[in-house]
Design a protein around this motif. Structure first.
Motif, PDB file in Angstrom:
ATOM      1  N   SER A  57     -30.761  93.024 -14.439  1.00 40.57           N
ATOM      2  CA  SER A  57     -29.645  92.136 -14.774  1.00 40.57           C
ATOM      3  C   SER A  57     -30.007  91.018 -15.734  1.00 40.57           C
ATOM      4  CB  SER A  57     -29.023  91.549 -13.501  1.00 40.57           C
ATOM      5  OG  SER A  57     -28.544  92.579 -12.674  1.00 40.57           O
ATOM      6  N   LYS A  58     -31.169  91.079 -16.355  1.00 40.83           N
ATOM      7  CA  LYS A  58     -31.511  90.075 -17.361  1.00 40.83           C
ATOM      8  C   LYS A  58     -30.771  90.390 -18.654  1.00 40.83           C
ATOM      9  CE  LYS A  58     -35.915  88.722 -15.474  1.00 40.83           C
ATOM     10  NZ  LYS A  58     -37.333  88.499 -15.739  1.00 40.83           N
ATOM     11  N   ILE A  70     -33.954  84.866 -23.286  1.00 44.01           N
ATOM     12  CA  ILE A  70     -33.672  85.745 -22.166  1.00 44.01           C
ATOM     13  C   ILE A  70     -33.016  84.938 -21.057  1.00 44.01           C
ATOM     14  CG2 ILE A  70     -35.938  85.516 -21.075  1.00 44.01           C
ATOM     15  CD1 ILE A  70     -35.648  88.631 -20.544  1.00 44.01           C
ATOM     16  N   TYR A  71     -31.965  85.511 -20.494  1.00 47.28           N
ATOM     17  CA  TYR A  71     -31.240  84.875 -19.391  1.00 47.28           C
ATOM     18  C   TYR A  71     -31.664  85.562 -18.100  1.00 47.28           C
ATOM     19  CZ  TYR A  71     -27.498  83.748 -16.146  1.00 47.28           C
ATOM     20  OH  TYR A  71     -26.797  83.347 -15.047  1.00 47.28           O
ATOM     21  N   ASP A  72     -32.114  84.759 -17.140  1.00 47.18           N
ATOM     22  CA  ASP A  72     -32.503  85.261 -15.830  1.00 47.18           C
ATOM     23  C   ASP A  72     -31.406  84.899 -14.834  1.00 47.18           C
ATOM     24  OD1 ASP A  72     -33.599  85.859 -13.364  1.00 47.18           O
ATOM     25  OD2 ASP A  72     -35.576  85.075 -13.862  1.00 47.18           O
TER      26      ASP A  72
END
Length: 105
Positions: A57-58, A70-72
């Motif tokens: 889901s990153k 990058i979105y965590d």
């Protein structure tokens, strides 16, 4: 012989594209709004140009001026992981640097 083989290989994607256009004609209908959930992943991005959804889901975000972020979703954080060198400044007539609309396009 090679030319015929190349033409045949080029014709294959064209054929499948034409078949898909017949099976799924364009439509003006829009999906119902309740089928989607708008979620803000990050704010204060600098002209995001593209996103790629990664395993776990990153989300990979690329900005016009070359930042790769990058979105965590677990931490709900955006982290800059790389920079692609792009040209966004050029010298003007009087020697000053101008900000131009080029970049990652």
């Amino acid at each position: 012989m090679k030319r015929q083989s190349l033409l045949f290989l080029l014709a294959i994607p064209v054929f499948f594209f034409a078949i898909s256009a017949i099976r799924y004609p364009p439509t003006e209908e829009q999906p119902e709004e309740n089928r989607f959930s708008k979620i803000i992943l990050a704010e204060n991005l600098d002209e995001p140009m593209g996103m790629a959804f990664l395993p776990g889901s990153k989300v990979l975000i690329i900005e016009r001026e070359g930042s790769v972020k990058i979105y965590d979703p677990k931490k709900k954080l955006v982290k800059k992981i790389a920079t692609i060198p792009v040209n966004t400044r050029v010298p003007g007539k009087n020697g000053t640097m101008l900000h131009v609309e080029e970049g990652l396009m």
